[in-house]
Design a protein around this motif. Structure first.
Motif, PDB file in Angstrom:
ATOM      1  N   THR A   4       0.850  -0.955   0.119  1.00  0.00           N
ATOM      2  CA  THR A   4       0.079   0.092   0.043  1.00  0.00           C
ATOM      3  C   THR A   4       0.808   1.177  -0.067  1.00  0.00           C
ATOM      4  O   THR A   4       0.163   2.484   0.029  1.00  0.00           O
ATOM      5  CB  THR A   4      -0.748   0.084   1.161  1.00  0.00           C
ATOM      6  OG1 THR A   4       0.044   0.303   2.428  1.00  0.00           O
ATOM      7  CG2 THR A   4      -1.837  -1.272   1.300  1.00  0.00           C
ATOM      8  N   LEU A   5       2.319   1.214   0.011  1.00  0.00           N
ATOM      9  CA  LEU A   5       3.134   2.447   0.405  1.00  0.00           C
ATOM     10  C   LEU A   5       3.047   2.949  -1.088  1.00  0.00           C
ATOM     11  O   LEU A   5       3.438   4.277  -1.277  1.00  0.00           O
ATOM     12  CB  LEU A   5       4.451   2.026   0.748  1.00  0.00           C
ATOM     13  CG  LEU A   5       4.392   1.485   2.302  1.00  0.00           C
ATOM     14  CD1 LEU A   5       5.797   1.067   2.650  1.00  0.00           C
ATOM     15  CD2 LEU A   5       3.817   2.488   3.269  1.00  0.00           C
ATOM     16  N   HIS A   6       2.845   2.124  -2.328  1.00  0.00           N
ATOM     17  CA  HIS A   6       3.215   2.799  -3.535  1.00  0.00           C
ATOM     18  C   HIS A   6       1.900   2.521  -4.387  1.00  0.00           C
ATOM     19  O   HIS A   6       1.027   1.452  -4.283  1.00  0.00           O
ATOM     20  CB  HIS A   6       4.422   2.147  -4.265  1.00  0.00           C
ATOM     21  CG  HIS A   6       5.498   2.483  -3.680  1.00  0.00           C
ATOM     22  ND1 HIS A   6       5.865   1.812  -2.343  1.00  0.00           N
ATOM     23  CD2 HIS A   6       6.652   3.217  -3.786  1.00  0.00           C
ATOM     24  CE1 HIS A   6       7.128   2.203  -2.125  1.00  0.00           C
ATOM     25  NE2 HIS A   6       7.467   3.425  -2.706  1.00  0.00           N
ATOM     26  N   ASP A   7       1.684   3.430  -5.221  1.00  0.00           N
ATOM     27  CA  ASP A   7       0.546   2.778  -6.228  1.00  0.00           C
ATOM     28  C   ASP A   7       0.774   2.020  -7.365  1.00  0.00           C
ATOM     29  O   ASP A   7       2.233   1.719  -7.360  1.00  0.00           O
ATOM     30  CB  ASP A   7      -0.015   4.313  -6.723  1.00  0.00           C
ATOM     31  CG  ASP A   7       0.771   5.031  -7.663  1.00  0.00           C
ATOM     32  OD1 ASP A   7       1.968   4.634  -8.246  1.00  0.00           O
ATOM     33  OD2 ASP A   7       0.491   6.067  -7.960  1.00  0.00           O
ATOM     34  N   ALA A   8       0.067   1.926  -8.317  1.00  0.00           N
ATOM     35  CA  ALA A   8       0.517   0.783  -9.420  1.00  0.00           C
ATOM     36  C   ALA A   8       1.684   1.388 -10.307  1.00  0.00           C
ATOM     37  O   ALA A   8       2.165   0.352 -10.867  1.00  0.00           O
ATOM     38  CB  ALA A   8      -1.075   0.805 -10.189  1.00  0.00           C
ATOM     39  N   ASN A   9       1.832   2.778 -10.228  1.00  0.00           N
ATOM     40  CA  ASN A   9       2.975   3.034 -10.988  1.00  0.00           C
ATOM     41  C   ASN A   9       4.242   2.922 -10.137  1.00  0.00           C
ATOM     42  O   ASN A   9       5.254   3.502 -10.930  1.00  0.00           O
ATOM     43  CB  ASN A   9       2.484   4.542 -11.706  1.00  0.00           C
ATOM     44  CG  ASN A   9       1.494   4.566 -12.508  1.00  0.00           C
ATOM     45  OD1 ASN A   9       1.276   3.685 -13.606  1.00  0.00           O
ATOM     46  ND2 ASN A   9       0.585   5.274 -12.387  1.00  0.00           N
ATOM     47  N   GLY A  10       4.235   2.778  -8.884  1.00  0.00           N
ATOM     48  CA  GLY A  10       5.362   2.814  -8.196  1.00  0.00           C
ATOM     49  C   GLY A  10       5.557   4.363  -7.412  1.00  0.00           C
ATOM     50  O   GLY A  10       6.718   4.609  -6.687  1.00  0.00           O
ATOM     51  N   ASP A  11       4.668   5.114  -7.709  1.00  0.00           N
ATOM     52  CA  ASP A  11       4.829   6.396  -6.969  1.00  0.00           C
ATOM     53  C   ASP A  11       4.365   6.421  -5.285  1.00  0.00           C
ATOM     54  O   ASP A  11       3.375   5.414  -5.144  1.00  0.00           O
ATOM     55  CB  ASP A  11       3.841   7.548  -7.535  1.00  0.00           C
ATOM     56  CG  ASP A  11       4.269   8.002  -8.911  1.00  0.00           C
ATOM     57  OD1 ASP A  11       5.563   8.354  -9.042  1.00  0.00           O
ATOM     58  OD2 ASP A  11       3.748   7.856 -10.046  1.00  0.00           O
TER      59      ASP A  11
END
Length: 435
Positions: free
Chosen positions: A220-227
C-alpha cells in the motif's frame, strides 16, 4: 597536482573505516596525516573536538585579513568499508592510477575533497584573501555525536560561507552545485500472528500468515506506477539539472527489460519528492524454508523526505499510514527509528555568485544545479549553528565515481578543476565582500 595526487594515494592507502568492529588505529593515522597536510598548507591553531564514541574532528583556522569574510571548509577522512573485495578490479586500499583516475576506497568519498581543500590553500601560499576555518570529521559514514554538535558550540563554526565538499558533479565535465538534500528516516514494521509455525497443508488458507500480512501492508506504500501513495508526503517539480534515462540506467545498473519506479521527471523523483525503500526483511530464507505458515515477519523501511519537509513529519506520515491498516484483519506494530533532516540552500548571495563564476572558469562550462537523494545530517546542524552563513555543496566526485561501491575512483582532471575552482573562489568571494 603531482604532489596532491601522491598525497591522495597515501591517504587512500590508510583503511580509515570508523565503523564498529574495525580497528581504530588506521583512523587515527589518517587523522594525523591530514593534520600534517593542513599544517604544511598554512593552517594555524590546529586542534580537535573530542566527543564520546566519536573519532576526533580536526579544527583549525587562518585569520581573515581586515574586512574579509571567513569560509569554513568541511570534509571527512573516514571511509566506507570495502564490501565484497572480490568485486574490486584492484585492491580497495592499494590506490591504483589508470585511465586518468585514482582507484581505491575513499578516493572520491571524501579524501579527494580533503586534498582539494589542501590544494586550494597551497595555491595561495597558505594566505588566502579570506579567513578559513577547518572542520574535518572522522566518522561521517557511520554517524556520531558530531552530527548534532555544532549548535551547542556555534563559535567553533563561525563563518560567512561554508564549503561542504562531500559532493560532486552530475557527470564528469559538468560543474555542479548541490542545492538541496533529502531528509532520511527509518521505520520498522512487525507482524506476529501465531505462537509458532504451523503446517501449511493442514492449516494454510485459514491460519493467519504474518508474511502475507506484511506484504499486503508494504504494497500500500506505492500506487500501481510505483509512486509513493502515503498521504502527507511532499513532492514538487524540479527545474534543475538531472540524469537522462540512459545515464540513470547506466549508473544504477538496470537490467534489460526492467522499468524505473514511479512516474514524472527523474530529478523530481530523486530529489524533490519522497521515496520509501524496503532495505531489510526478516522472513524465512528460501533455501531453508519449511512448508509452514509464517508466524512472524518484520521489515525495515528507509524513508526519504523532500528537502523542505520536516523529516519527522514525513516519518510520522508513514507510521500513521501503516498503523491505520489492518491487512486481513491483523494489527501491525510500527515504530520509528533514526531521522536526519534534509536541507535546502539559500541561493543568490555573494558566496553563491562567487562560486558560480569560479566553477564556470575552472571547468569552462555553465554551472548546473542538482540535489541529492542522500542526506548529510551535519549540514542541517551547521546551518542551525550559523544560520546566516551561505552553504555551498560541491566537490571532486561525479555521478560515475562509484562511491560506497566497488571500484570507487576519482578522475584526476575533476580533482584538478575542483582545486582551481576553490582557489579562485577565495579571490572572487573576497572581491564580492569588498563591494
Amino acid at each position: 597536482m603531482p604532489r596532491l595526487c601522491d598525497e591522495l594515494e597515501r591517504l587512500v592507502a590508510i583503511p580509515s573505516i570508523a565503523f564498529p568492529n574495525h580497528p581504530k588505529e588506521p583512523v587515527r593515522r589518517a587523522h594525523d596525516y591530514v593534520v600534517d597536510l593542513l599544517r604544511d598548507a598554512g593552517v594555524q591553531d590546529l586542534d580537535a573536538i573530542e566527543l564520546p564514541d566519536t573519532s576526533p574532528v580536526i579544527t583549525g583556522r587562518i585569520p581573515a585579513p581586515p574586512g574579509a569574510p571567513t569560509v569554513l571548509l568541511y570534509g571527512h577522512y573516514d571511509v566506507q568499508p570495502a564490501g565484497d573485495e572480490s568485486a574490486w578490479e584492484t585492491p580497495p586500499f592499494t590506490p591504483t592510477r589508470k585511465d586518468g583516475a585514482i582507484y581505491g576506497r575513499g578516493a572520491a568519498d571524501c579524501k579527494s575533497n580533503l586534498i582539494a581543500h589542501i590544494g586550494a590553500l597551497r595555491a595561495h601560499g597558505g594566505r588566502p584573501p579570506v579567513g578559513v576555518r577547518i572542520a574535518f570529521e572522522g566518522q561521517e559514514e557511520y554517524g556520531s555525536a558530531f552530527d548534532d554538535y555544532p549548535p551547542s558550540d556555534p563559535g567553533r563554526f563561525a563563518a560567512d560561507a561554508m564549503l561542504i565538499c562531500d559532493m560532486g558533479n552530475v557527470r564528469p565535465g559538468s560543474p555542479t552545485l548541490t542545492v538541496a538534500l533529502r531528509g532520511a528516516a527509518d521505520v520498522y514494521v512487525e507482524v506476529r500472528t501465531l505462537k509458532h509455525p504451523v503446517h501449511s497443508g493442514e492449516f494454510g488458507g485459514a491460519a493467519p500468515d504474518a508474511l502475507l500480512t506484511l506484504i499486503a501492508a508494504l504494497a500500500t506504500l506505492h500506487d500501481a506506477n510505483g509512486d509513493v501513495a502515503v498521504p502527507g508526503m511532499r513532492r514538487d517539480a524540479w527545474d534543475g539539472t538531472a540524469y537522462s534515462d540512459e545515464e540513470f540506467a547506466h549508473l544504477t545498473g538496470m537490467l534489460p527489460g526492467t522499468a524505473q519506479l514511479g512516474t514524472g521527471p527523474i530529478g523530481e523523483r530523486l530529489w524533490h519528492g519522497p521515496a520509501i525503500t524496503v532495505i531489510g526483511l526478516d522472513a524465512p530464507a528460501v533455501d531453508s524454508a519449511a512448508s509452514a505458515v509464517v508466524p512472524y515477519a518484520r521489515a525495515y523501511l528507509n524513508v526519504r523526505v523532500h528537502p523542505e519537509q520536516d523529516v519527522k513529519e514525513g516519518q510520522a506520515a508513514v507510521i500513521r499510514h501503516l498503523e491505520a491498516l489492518r491487512p486481513f484483519g491483523n494489527e501491525l506494530k510500527v515504530t520509528g527509528g533514526d531521522a536526519g533532516a534534509g536541507y535546502a540552500a539559500t541561493m543568490g548571495g555573494p558566496a553563491y555568485r562567487a562560486m558560480r563564476r569560479s566553477m564556470a572558469a575552472a571547468w569552462g562550462a555553465d554551472v548546473a544545479e542538482m540535489a541529492s537523494g542522500g542526506s548529510i545530517p551535519l549540514v542541517n546542524a551547521l546551518a542551525k549553528a550559523q544560520p546566516a552563513a551561505e552553504i555551498l555543496m560541491f566537490g571532486a566526485e561525479d555521478g560515475e565515481c562509484g562511491l560506497h561501491g566497488p571500484n570507487e575512483r576519482v578522475l584526476i582532471d575533476e580533482l584538478e578543476k575542483t582545486v582551481l575552482a576553490e582557489a579562485r573562489f577565495f579571490d572572487e568571494y573576497a572581491k564580492e565582500a569588498g563591494r
